[in-house]
Design a protein around this motif. Structure first.
Motif, PDB file in Angstrom:
ATOM      1  N   ASP A   1       6.539   1.479   6.380  1.00 46.51           N
ATOM      2  CA  ASP A   1       5.094   1.247   6.254  1.00 46.51           C
ATOM      3  C   ASP A   1       4.490   2.213   5.251  1.00 46.51           C
ATOM      4  OD1 ASP A   1       2.467   0.565   6.675  1.00 46.51           O
ATOM      5  OD2 ASP A   1       2.355   1.357   8.712  1.00 46.51           O
ATOM      6  N   ASP A   2       4.308   1.920   4.009  1.00 46.52           N
ATOM      7  CA  ASP A   2       4.715   0.676   3.408  1.00 46.52           C
ATOM      8  C   ASP A   2       5.445   0.976   2.107  1.00 46.52           C
ATOM      9  OD1 ASP A   2       4.926  -2.078   2.917  1.00 46.52           O
ATOM     10  OD2 ASP A   2       3.009  -2.165   1.891  1.00 46.52           O
TER      11      ASP A   2
ATOM     12  N   GLU B   1      -5.224   2.057   2.774  1.00 47.93           N
ATOM     13  CA  GLU B   1      -5.045   0.930   3.697  1.00 47.93           C
ATOM     14  C   GLU B   1      -5.156   1.402   5.138  1.00 47.93           C
ATOM     15  OE1 GLU B   1      -3.088  -1.989   6.334  1.00 47.93           O
ATOM     16  OE2 GLU B   1      -2.516   0.084   6.017  1.00 47.93           O
ATOM     17  N   GLU B   2      -4.486   2.507   5.425  1.00 48.86           N
ATOM     18  CA  GLU B   2      -4.404   2.967   6.820  1.00 48.86           C
ATOM     19  C   GLU B   2      -5.750   3.439   7.369  1.00 48.86           C
ATOM     20  OE1 GLU B   2      -1.812   2.491   8.486  1.00 48.86           O
ATOM     21  OE2 GLU B   2      -0.015   2.686   7.236  1.00 48.86           O
TER      22      GLU B   2
ATOM     23  N   GLU C   1       4.251  -6.007   3.276  1.00 47.18           N
ATOM     24  CA  GLU C   1       4.040  -4.922   4.259  1.00 47.18           C
ATOM     25  C   GLU C   1       5.204  -4.853   5.209  1.00 47.18           C
ATOM     26  OE1 GLU C   1       2.288  -2.612   5.928  1.00 47.18           O
ATOM     27  OE2 GLU C   1       0.145  -2.910   5.634  1.00 47.18           O
TER      28      GLU C   1
ATOM     29  N   HIS D   1       0.842  -1.216   0.000  1.00 47.91           N
ATOM     30  CA  HIS D   1       0.000   0.000   0.000  1.00 47.91           C
ATOM     31  C   HIS D   1       0.863   1.248   0.000  1.00 47.91           C
ATOM     32  CE1 HIS D   1       0.226   1.249   4.341  1.00 47.91           C
ATOM     33  NE2 HIS D   1       0.425  -0.028   4.559  1.00 47.91           N
TER      34      HIS D   1
HETATM   35 ZN   LIG Z   1       0.983  -0.679   6.478  1.00 46.07          ZN
END
Ligand SMILES: [Zn+2]
Length: 432
Positions: free
Chosen positions: A249-250, A281-282, A307, A228
């Motif tokens: 991340d990431d 994603e987050e 990830e 992501h």
């Molecule tokens: Zn992540």
């Protein structure tokens, strides 16, 4: 003859070594430096930094020589999230107006005008149902739906409506209107109802970046490599730094996706490969949810979601772990393909952290796809996780490079159609 015994394996090893070497540390550094730079402003979904990252990824996908997904003209998979605010909700039951505190409408229709003859699905949240679970499930309905909520949920429903009035209904990705109506004991059976609601809808654009390499022999079977590209943007300043760069991340996983794309362009696969950098994603996995809805899960052979591979795993160098390892034989196949190397994949050492559900593999896993996340994070003690100090300087670029090389080698028999991982048993995966 003896000479051949010596030379042959040496040749093979050299060939393998040479293949792996196409994934270079200089490239890892180049890509990470762009994605985790301060001018990306932490790549927060809906913000200019995320858009900047998306533009960079589009260029990289094109430079790698990938093709757009079938039916698309470019690498940008655009979709919308919706913010809604109720303006008016009028419910008439058996000719009597009903308090708006008993009604809650979701979805992105600006104007609904229904009665008992309208073509809407009917659903209930019964006394014995979990209010939260049913609400979450029904809010995602793809058809216009009216939901009668049993009065046993009176209190929770009231609290929920209050929260919506104060903070809004939250971002939504379903476009169908769903009306929740609390039934009370006085309602009895009614033979007529009608509902009129108006709401203000704001459309928020976002996009995944996705491309593919068509398979040379089994083009209708797909393997996915993903990470992501969104992160969490600006955070509380620490020593005047307020940008959460999200290098590990990431950006690390997206770097892997780009380099794997180049690698497999040079070593064409038998099955088709999809490469995806997810957004959102987050904030709840919106990108992978949208992406998954565009595909037939039965045609997806495996998903390698990547990830946080920026640092050494708790097992040391030449190692990573796989979430949900025991749910399919994906990990065993990867291990077999790496038997001649020093690299080892381990089962997720932090089952209590629920990492299997905390990344973009979860959506496809819920549909039965062997969809796993590969990671090295030491999530139980990594103080830089989701902080302004998740920067490229804290990453081990040699280790990242060797992990990406290992993923390429470990995937060979799967992308070449020789191995097919067992499916994940849907009934054992917690639905949301
Ligand atoms: Zn992540």
């Amino acid at each position: 003859m003896r000479k051949h015994y010596i030379i042959l394996p040496a040749l093979c090893l050299t060939a393998l070594f040479a293949q792996g070497q196409q994934i270079k540390k200089t490239e890892v550094k180049r890509i990470l430096s762009v994605l985790a730079a301060d001018d990306m402003e932490g790549r927060e979904t809906f913000k200019p930094g995320a858009e900047k990252a998306a533009v960079f990824l589009e260029k990289e996908f094109a430079a790698a020589g990938l093709q757009p997904l079938k039916g698309d003209n470019d690498f940008r998979q655009s979709f919308f999230q919706y913010d809604t605010k109720p303006l008016r909700q009028d419910l008439i039951l058996n000719g009597q107006p009903v308090s708006s505190s008993r009604v809650f409408v979701t979805g992105v229709e600006t104007h609904i005008n229904w009665n008992q003859d309208s073509k809407v699905e009917k659903a209930v949240i019964a006394a014995g149902d979990s209010f939260e679970n049913k609400l979450r499930e029904l809010k995602r309905s793809t058809m216009p739906t009216i939901v009668w909520v049993d009065q046993a949920h009176n209190e929770k429903f009231g609290m929920y409506i209050k929260a919506v009035q104060q903070h809004g209904a939250g971002k939504q990705d379903s476009t169908a209107a769903v009306a929740f109506v609390l039934k009370t004991a006085d309602d009895g059976e009614f033979d007529s109802w009608s509902l009129e609601a108006k709401q203000e809808v704001t459309r928020l654009p976002l996009c995944n970046i996705a491309g593919m390499i068509p398979g040379t022999g089994k083009p209708e079977e797909y393997v996915i490599f993903s990470g992501h590209y969104d992160h969490i943007g600006f955070q509380k300043p620490v020593e005047q730094d307020s940008i959460a760069n999200g290098a590990d991340d990431d950006a690390s996983g997206v770097t892997a996706v780009l380099l794997l794309a180049r690698y497999f362009m040079a070593h064409p696969p038998v099955r088709s490969i999809l490469f995806v950098a997810f957004t959102g994603e987050e904030i709840g996995g919106y990108g992978s949810r949208y992406f998954s809805r565009q595909l037939d899960p039965e045609k997806i052979i495996a998903m390698f979601n990547i990830e946080m591979i920026g640092k050494e795993s708790k097992f040391g160098k030449n190692s990573a772990f796989i979430t949900g390892y025991e749910r399919s034989n994906f990990g065993e196949i990867l291990g077999k393909n790496l038997a001649a190397s020093k690299f080892r994949f381990h089962p997720d050492p932090y089952p209590e952290q629920q990492l299997f559900y905390r990344s973009d593999n979860a959506t496809l896993a819920r549909l039965g796809v062997p969809a796993h996340t590969i990671s090295t994070t030491q999530i139980d003690k990594d103080e830089l996780y989701h902080s302004v100090n998740d920067e490229i300087e804290t990453l081990d670029l040699d280790n990242i490079t060797s992990i990406i090389q290992a993923i390429a080698t470990s995937a060979r028999s799967i992308v070449d159609g020789k191995d097919t991982p067992t499916r994940i048993d849907k009934s054992t995966v917690t639905q949301r």
